[in-house]
Design a protein around this motif. Structure first.
Motif, mmCIF file in Angstrom:
data_model
loop_
_atom_site.group_PDB
_atom_site.id
_atom_site.type_symbol
_atom_site.label_atom_id
_atom_site.label_comp_id
_atom_site.label_asym_id
_atom_site.label_seq_id
_atom_site.Cartn_x
_atom_site.Cartn_y
_atom_site.Cartn_z
ATOM 1 N N ASN A 19 7.578 2.504 10.747
ATOM 2 C CA ASN A 19 6.838 3.770 10.821
ATOM 3 C C ASN A 19 6.092 4.097 9.539
ATOM 4 O O ASN A 19 5.914 5.270 9.204
ATOM 5 C CB ASN A 19 7.763 4.939 11.186
ATOM 6 C CG ASN A 19 8.477 4.718 12.485
ATOM 7 O OD1 ASN A 19 7.911 4.169 13.421
ATOM 8 N ND2 ASN A 19 9.736 5.106 12.551
ATOM 9 N N ILE A 20 5.678 3.062 8.809
ATOM 10 C CA ILE A 20 4.925 3.285 7.576
ATOM 11 C C ILE A 20 3.640 2.471 7.639
ATOM 12 O O ILE A 20 3.659 1.267 7.857
ATOM 13 C CB ILE A 20 5.731 2.892 6.324
ATOM 14 C CG1 ILE A 20 6.966 3.779 6.176
ATOM 15 C CG2 ILE A 20 4.857 2.978 5.075
ATOM 16 C CD1 ILE A 20 7.864 3.426 5.007
ATOM 17 N N VAL A 42 3.700 8.042 6.529
ATOM 18 C CA VAL A 42 5.114 7.740 6.767
ATOM 19 C C VAL A 42 5.605 8.658 7.878
ATOM 20 O O VAL A 42 5.714 9.869 7.673
ATOM 21 C CB VAL A 42 5.954 7.942 5.478
ATOM 22 C CG1 VAL A 42 7.426 7.682 5.750
ATOM 23 C CG2 VAL A 42 5.441 7.068 4.346
ATOM 24 N N ASN A 43 5.833 8.070 9.042
ATOM 25 C CA ASN A 43 6.354 8.829 10.173
ATOM 26 C C ASN A 43 5.501 10.069 10.459
ATOM 27 O O ASN A 43 6.008 11.133 10.783
ATOM 28 C CB ASN A 43 7.810 9.208 9.907
ATOM 29 C CG ASN A 43 8.539 9.675 11.151
ATOM 30 O OD1 ASN A 43 8.171 9.340 12.259
ATOM 31 N ND2 ASN A 43 9.589 10.462 10.948
ATOM 32 N N ASN A 95 10.862 9.368 6.577
ATOM 33 C CA ASN A 95 10.843 8.404 7.672
ATOM 34 C C ASN A 95 11.883 8.716 8.734
ATOM 35 O O ASN A 95 11.689 8.410 9.909
ATOM 36 C CB ASN A 95 11.033 6.986 7.139
ATOM 37 C CG ASN A 95 10.441 5.946 8.062
ATOM 38 O OD1 ASN A 95 9.755 6.253 9.022
ATOM 39 N ND2 ASN A 95 10.697 4.700 7.759
#
Length: 121
Positions: A19-20, A42-43, A95
């Protein structure tokens, strides 16, 4: 530690997590001055990193850009090697955040700089 060494550590860390999304900004004559070195999502959260060596000092323009990112609701960080562990903790927390973006004002107000004891205005 040099800025290049810190950059390598940051990129390796970011690549190791889901998720980055990120990119390294390569400065030059065709882009606005003072843009942070690494731009991340990030997320779902915008994070901008201005990297500095142990002896490095951010310019007034770099400091202003970090302040503006924080004021706009992103997370802008001036990151020194001494702050790397705190940075990793921040990224892990962001995250793992499961709050909807509109409800995450606590994270949006982090507004931190890792500057070896000096607080940026």
């Amino acid at each position: 530690m040099t800025e290049k060494q810190l950059q390598s550590k940051v990129i390796k860390f970011l690549k190791s997590h889901p998720n980055i999304w990120f990119f390294k900004v390569w400065g030059g004559g065709f882009q606005k001055s003072g843009i942070p070195d690494i731009i991340c999502c990030v997320n779902g959260y915008f994070i901008a990193l201005e990297l500095k060596s142990d002896a490095g000092k951010p310019t007034a323009l770099q400091q202003m850009n970090i302040r503006q990112i924080n004021a706009a609701g992103g997370i802008g960080v001036i990151l020194y090697p001494a702050g790397f562990e705190k940075f990793k903790m921040l990224v892990r927390e962001v995250n793992s955040c499961s709050l909807a973006t509109a409800e995450s004002s606590v994270l949006k107000n982090v507004n931190i700089s890792f500057t070896l004891g000096t607080k940026e205005d």
